[in-house]
Write a protein that holds these residues in place. Structure first.
Motif, PDB file in Angstrom:
ATOM      1  N   PRO A 290      33.863  79.058  30.289  1.00 24.02           N
ATOM      2  CA  PRO A 290      32.585  79.465  29.622  1.00 24.02           C
ATOM      3  C   PRO A 290      32.166  80.837  29.494  1.00 24.02           C
ATOM      4  CG  PRO A 290      32.360  77.538  31.118  1.00 24.02           C
ATOM      5  CD  PRO A 290      33.772  78.138  31.490  1.00 24.02           C
ATOM      6  N   ALA A 291      32.573  81.644  30.458  1.00 25.05           N
ATOM      7  CA  ALA A 291      32.310  83.323  30.382  1.00 25.05           C
ATOM      8  C   ALA A 291      33.139  83.728  29.276  1.00 25.05           C
ATOM      9  CB  ALA A 291      32.717  83.890  31.591  1.00 25.05           C
ATOM     10  N   VAL A 292      34.493  83.046  28.824  1.00 21.89           N
ATOM     11  CA  VAL A 292      35.192  83.702  27.847  1.00 21.89           C
ATOM     12  C   VAL A 292      34.856  83.234  26.766  1.00 21.89           C
ATOM     13  CG1 VAL A 292      37.464  83.806  26.943  1.00 21.89           C
ATOM     14  CG2 VAL A 292      37.176  84.034  29.399  1.00 21.89           C
ATOM     15  N   ILE A 293      34.466  82.161  26.745  1.00 17.70           N
ATOM     16  CA  ILE A 293      33.669  81.556  25.333  1.00 17.70           C
ATOM     17  C   ILE A 293      32.434  82.189  24.952  1.00 17.70           C
ATOM     18  CG2 ILE A 293      32.661  79.351  24.309  1.00 17.70           C
ATOM     19  CD1 ILE A 293      34.677  77.643  26.018  1.00 17.70           C
ATOM     20  N   LYS A 294      31.770  82.589  25.677  1.00 20.45           N
ATOM     21  CA  LYS A 294      30.488  83.199  25.502  1.00 20.45           C
ATOM     22  C   LYS A 294      30.697  84.573  25.032  1.00 20.45           C
ATOM     23  CE  LYS A 294      25.685  84.446  27.230  1.00 20.45           C
ATOM     24  NZ  LYS A 294      25.730  85.773  26.628  1.00 20.45           N
ATOM     25  N   LYS A 295      31.710  85.357  25.788  1.00  9.83           N
ATOM     26  CA  LYS A 295      31.892  86.591  25.449  1.00  9.83           C
ATOM     27  C   LYS A 295      32.439  86.700  23.900  1.00  9.83           C
ATOM     28  CE  LYS A 295      33.041  88.568  29.945  1.00  9.83           C
ATOM     29  NZ  LYS A 295      34.196  89.205  30.709  1.00  9.83           N
ATOM     30  N   ILE A 296      33.586  85.740  23.523  1.00 10.52           N
ATOM     31  CA  ILE A 296      33.970  85.580  22.002  1.00 10.52           C
ATOM     32  C   ILE A 296      32.836  85.365  21.121  1.00 10.52           C
ATOM     33  CG2 ILE A 296      35.751  84.763  20.789  1.00 10.52           C
ATOM     34  CD1 ILE A 296      37.581  84.818  22.966  1.00 10.52           C
ATOM     35  N   ASN A 297      32.030  84.224  21.421  1.00 10.10           N
ATOM     36  CA  ASN A 297      30.999  83.810  20.594  1.00 10.10           C
ATOM     37  C   ASN A 297      30.006  84.815  20.499  1.00 10.10           C
ATOM     38  OD1 ASN A 297      30.806  80.318  21.711  1.00 10.10           O
ATOM     39  ND2 ASN A 297      32.132  81.239  20.350  1.00 10.10           N
ATOM     40  N   ASP A 298      29.678  85.729  21.387  1.00 11.41           N
ATOM     41  CA  ASP A 298      28.921  86.899  21.301  1.00 11.41           C
ATOM     42  C   ASP A 298      29.281  87.805  20.150  1.00 11.41           C
ATOM     43  OD1 ASP A 298      26.944  85.684  22.799  1.00 11.41           O
ATOM     44  OD2 ASP A 298      27.538  86.877  24.563  1.00 11.41           O
ATOM     45  N   GLN A 299      30.774  88.043  20.036  1.00  8.12           N
ATOM     46  CA  GLN A 299      31.127  88.987  19.082  1.00  8.12           C
ATOM     47  C   GLN A 299      31.266  88.393  17.847  1.00  8.12           C
ATOM     48  OE1 GLN A 299      31.884  91.901  19.834  1.00  8.12           O
ATOM     49  NE2 GLN A 299      31.313  91.801  21.998  1.00  8.12           N
ATOM     50  N   GLY A 300      30.884  86.964  17.478  1.00 10.99           N
ATOM     51  CA  GLY A 300      30.915  86.467  16.123  1.00 10.99           C
ATOM     52  C   GLY A 300      32.119  85.554  15.934  1.00 10.99           C
ATOM     53  N   GLY A 301      33.074  85.413  17.137  1.00  6.39           N
ATOM     54  CA  GLY A 301      34.348  84.624  16.884  1.00  6.39           C
ATOM     55  C   GLY A 301      34.213  83.294  17.501  1.00  6.39           C
ATOM     56  N   ASP A 302      35.020  82.571  17.102  1.00  7.52           N
ATOM     57  CA  ASP A 302      35.299  80.983  17.589  1.00  7.52           C
ATOM     58  C   ASP A 302      36.562  80.945  18.201  1.00  7.52           C
ATOM     59  OD1 ASP A 302      32.725  80.087  16.545  1.00  7.52           O
ATOM     60  OD2 ASP A 302      33.694  79.814  14.513  1.00  7.52           O
ATOM     61  N   ILE A 303      36.610  80.123  19.300  1.00  8.23           N
ATOM     62  CA  ILE A 303      37.671  80.040  20.066  1.00  8.23           C
ATOM     63  C   ILE A 303      38.725  79.143  19.399  1.00  8.23           C
ATOM     64  CG2 ILE A 303      38.542  79.120  22.424  1.00  8.23           C
ATOM     65  CD1 ILE A 303      37.299  81.551  23.100  1.00  8.23           C
ATOM     66  N   VAL A 304      39.994  79.221  19.549  1.00  4.77           N
ATOM     67  CA  VAL A 304      40.924  78.243  19.058  1.00  4.77           C
ATOM     68  C   VAL A 304      42.142  78.260  20.034  1.00  4.77           C
ATOM     69  CG1 VAL A 304      42.308  77.685  17.206  1.00  4.77           C
ATOM     70  CG2 VAL A 304      40.286  79.104  16.772  1.00  4.77           C
ATOM     71  N   ILE A 305      42.329  76.962  20.560  1.00  5.51           N
ATOM     72  CA  ILE A 305      43.661  76.556  21.186  1.00  5.51           C
ATOM     73  C   ILE A 305      44.401  75.720  20.549  1.00  5.51           C
ATOM     74  CG2 ILE A 305      44.236  75.882  23.651  1.00  5.51           C
ATOM     75  CD1 ILE A 305      41.523  76.100  24.669  1.00  5.51           C
ATOM     76  N   ASP A 306      45.565  76.322  20.360  1.00  3.76           N
ATOM     77  CA  ASP A 306      46.732  75.421  19.641  1.00  3.76           C
ATOM     78  C   ASP A 306      47.913  75.097  20.717  1.00  3.76           C
ATOM     79  OD1 ASP A 306      45.594  75.783  17.011  1.00  3.76           O
ATOM     80  OD2 ASP A 306      46.572  77.784  16.919  1.00  3.76           O
ATOM     81  N   THR A 307      48.529  73.930  20.305  1.00  2.00           N
ATOM     82  CA  THR A 307      50.125  74.122  20.991  1.00  2.00           C
ATOM     83  C   THR A 307      50.878  74.942  20.321  1.00  2.00           C
ATOM     84  OG1 THR A 307      50.998  72.354  19.440  1.00  2.00           O
ATOM     85  CG2 THR A 307      49.737  71.583  21.409  1.00  2.00           C
ATOM     86  N   PRO A 308      51.915  75.538  20.779  1.00  2.00           N
ATOM     87  CA  PRO A 308      52.966  76.312  20.269  1.00  2.00           C
ATOM     88  C   PRO A 308      53.196  75.631  18.836  1.00  2.00           C
ATOM     89  CG  PRO A 308      53.387  76.342  22.536  1.00  2.00           C
ATOM     90  CD  PRO A 308      52.347  75.316  22.216  1.00  2.00           C
ATOM     91  N   ALA A 309      53.593  74.485  18.856  1.00  2.00           N
ATOM     92  CA  ALA A 309      54.105  73.744  17.583  1.00  2.00           C
ATOM     93  C   ALA A 309      53.100  74.025  16.477  1.00  2.00           C
ATOM     94  CB  ALA A 309      54.448  72.380  17.874  1.00  2.00           C
ATOM     95  N   GLU A 310      51.660  73.843  16.926  1.00  2.00           N
ATOM     96  CA  GLU A 310      50.618  73.818  15.898  1.00  2.00           C
ATOM     97  C   GLU A 310      50.561  75.285  15.280  1.00  2.00           C
ATOM     98  OE1 GLU A 310      47.689  70.211  17.718  1.00  2.00           O
ATOM     99  OE2 GLU A 310      47.376  72.444  18.436  1.00  2.00           O
ATOM    100  N   PHE A 311      50.684  76.220  16.348  1.00  2.00           N
ATOM    101  CA  PHE A 311      50.474  77.629  15.849  1.00  2.00           C
ATOM    102  C   PHE A 311      51.610  77.888  14.947  1.00  2.00           C
ATOM    103  CE2 PHE A 311      49.798  82.009  17.597  1.00  2.00           C
ATOM    104  CZ  PHE A 311      49.233  82.498  16.595  1.00  2.00           C
ATOM    105  N   ALA A 312      52.743  77.463  15.151  1.00  2.00           N
ATOM    106  CA  ALA A 312      53.893  77.751  14.220  1.00  2.00           C
ATOM    107  C   ALA A 312      53.633  77.344  12.713  1.00  2.00           C
ATOM    108  CB  ALA A 312      55.158  77.309  14.974  1.00  2.00           C
ATOM    109  N   ALA A 313      53.121  75.867  12.707  1.00  3.56           N
ATOM    110  CA  ALA A 313      52.879  75.344  11.199  1.00  3.56           C
ATOM    111  C   ALA A 313      51.637  76.233  10.798  1.00  3.56           C
ATOM    112  CB  ALA A 313      52.651  73.907  11.604  1.00  3.56           C
ATOM    113  N   TYR A 314      50.708  76.649  11.601  1.00  4.82           N
ATOM    114  CA  TYR A 314      49.486  77.148  11.143  1.00  4.82           C
ATOM    115  C   TYR A 314      50.110  78.563  10.338  1.00  4.82           C
ATOM    116  CZ  TYR A 314      45.082  79.275  10.350  1.00  4.82           C
ATOM    117  OH  TYR A 314      43.768  79.856   9.998  1.00  4.82           O
ATOM    118  N   ILE A 315      50.874  79.244  11.033  1.00  4.73           N
ATOM    119  CA  ILE A 315      51.742  80.590  10.700  1.00  4.73           C
ATOM    120  C   ILE A 315      52.262  80.325   9.339  1.00  4.73           C
ATOM    121  CG2 ILE A 315      53.022  82.487  11.109  1.00  4.73           C
ATOM    122  CD1 ILE A 315      52.483  81.932  14.069  1.00  4.73           C
ATOM    123  N   LYS A 316      52.914  79.403   9.269  1.00  2.00           N
ATOM    124  CA  LYS A 316      53.680  78.978   7.999  1.00  2.00           C
ATOM    125  C   LYS A 316      52.785  78.931   6.694  1.00  2.00           C
ATOM    126  CE  LYS A 316      57.426  75.786   6.138  1.00  2.00           C
ATOM    127  NZ  LYS A 316      58.022  74.568   6.413  1.00  2.00           N
TER     128      LYS A 316
END
Length: 333
Positions: A290-316
């Motif tokens: 929650p502390a990390v989520i808040k820090k990133i949200n306060d900066q205007g960002g949204d957390i994303v957690i992928d599996t390595p396979a999902e991340f590879a497909a997204y990059i493509k």
């Protein structure tokens, strides 16, 4: 009582046993070292100058990872060439998991289309772990500029061709391409001024040496909140909860415009699978804090957690998307 021959024999036997034990210990040492990861400090290479969004996110994650992994996590800024210098350095690092790379849509989905020789292969040289966050880009202007809206900015640029300049964190960055996409969709004659990161570009924007910038929200939002920079629009399809009064580009008069930046973590491609799995698990865990989520949200960002396979497909998919933008906009280094 032992006979002399028995004493000698026993001493020889003890020496043999000691030697065997020593050899066994030495032989087992590498195995034990491999089984315990990490056993020394880690480094996150950031391919842009300190103070920009990539750097901000890397430092938030590094602090949390230190506690999770029980080792120091150092942030190493290697700016230049739109992120290519830092990416190439990370690609050449030892394949042991001790060097991570905080990359971006620029380094892993844009630069391959924009640079003839970026110095690394974003697919072959890296093992994707997960995205970390997505953030909107924010068009900001120095308050001394004579426009407050997109329509006023377009009118000013048309009345003053070639005089409106916009800064970026480097050629090929999402900040650069956000500007190029805007320029191509509006037909404006704008001049691109690349820097070695968002922070030095913001410094010149604050000093009115450049007029505007499509910056990642985390590195610009503090200056907007303080009144030192004027927000014009956000580049996403929807308004940002952090700046709800700032319209989107589409709302402001350029329909169909949308650009989002994302950031992720990689390690060297040949890093052993168990080490990659350990790193992914640790990063995913801290991104749920929650502390990390808040820090990133306060900066205007949204957390994303992928599996390595999902991340590879997204990059493509992102590589295909931004490759088209580079071609259609005529963006050049």
């Amino acid at each position: 009582m032992f006979k002399p021959s028995q004493i000698i024999s026993r001493r020889a036997g003890l020496k043999s046993l000691a030697a065997a034990a020593l050899l066994g210990a030495v032989g087992m040492a590498p195995v034990a070292a491999q089984d315990v990861f990490p056993s020394k400090p880690l480094t996150i290479v950031v391919p842009f100058a300190a103070g920009g969004t990539t750097d901000i996110l890397a430092r938030i994650v590094s602090q949390a990872l230190q506690q999770e992994l029980g080792q120091t996590v150092i942030v190493d800024n290697k700016p230049g060439a739109g992120g290519n210098i830092g990416a190439a350095a990370a690609a050449r690092a030892a394949a042991d998991g001790y060097t991570l790379f905080m990359g971006t849509v620029g380094t892993h989905a844009i630069n391959a289309s924009l640079y003839q020789k970026p110095g690394f292969d974003p697919i072959k040289d890296f093992a994707p772990l997960t995205r970390v966050a997505t953030v909107p880009n924010l068009l900001v202007a120095n308050p001394k500029q004579p426009f407050k809206t997109v329509k006023e900015m377009i009118a000013y640029a048309k009345a003053n061709p070639g005089k409106l300049n916009y800064g970026s964190s480097g050629s090929g960055s999402s900040i650069h391409l956000s500007g190029e996409l805007f320029r191509s969709m509006t037909g404006l004659d704008m001049v691109h001024v690349p820097y070695k990161g968002s922070a030095p570009a913001i410094t010149d924007l604050l000093g009115n040496q450049i007029a505007v910038m499509f910056d990642n929200m985390p590195s610009a939002i503090q200056h907007v909140r303080s009144g030192k920079l004027r927000p014009i629009v956000v580049t996403t399809a929807k308004r940002s909860p952090e700046l709800p009064d700032v319209p989107t580009v589409a709302e402001a008069g350029v329909p169909g415009y949308e650009a989002t930046s994302w950031f992720g973590l990689w390690t060297q491609a040949k890093t052993p699978a168990p080490v990659q799995q350990r790193l992914h698990a640790a990063i995913a865990k801290v991104l749920k804090d929650p502390a990390v989520i808040k820090k990133i949200n306060d900066q205007g960002g949204d957390i994303v957690i992928d599996t390595p396979a999902e991340f590879a497909a997204y990059i493509k998919a992102e590589s295909a998307k931004w490759g088209k933008v580079v071609k259609d906009s005529g963006a050049q280094v």
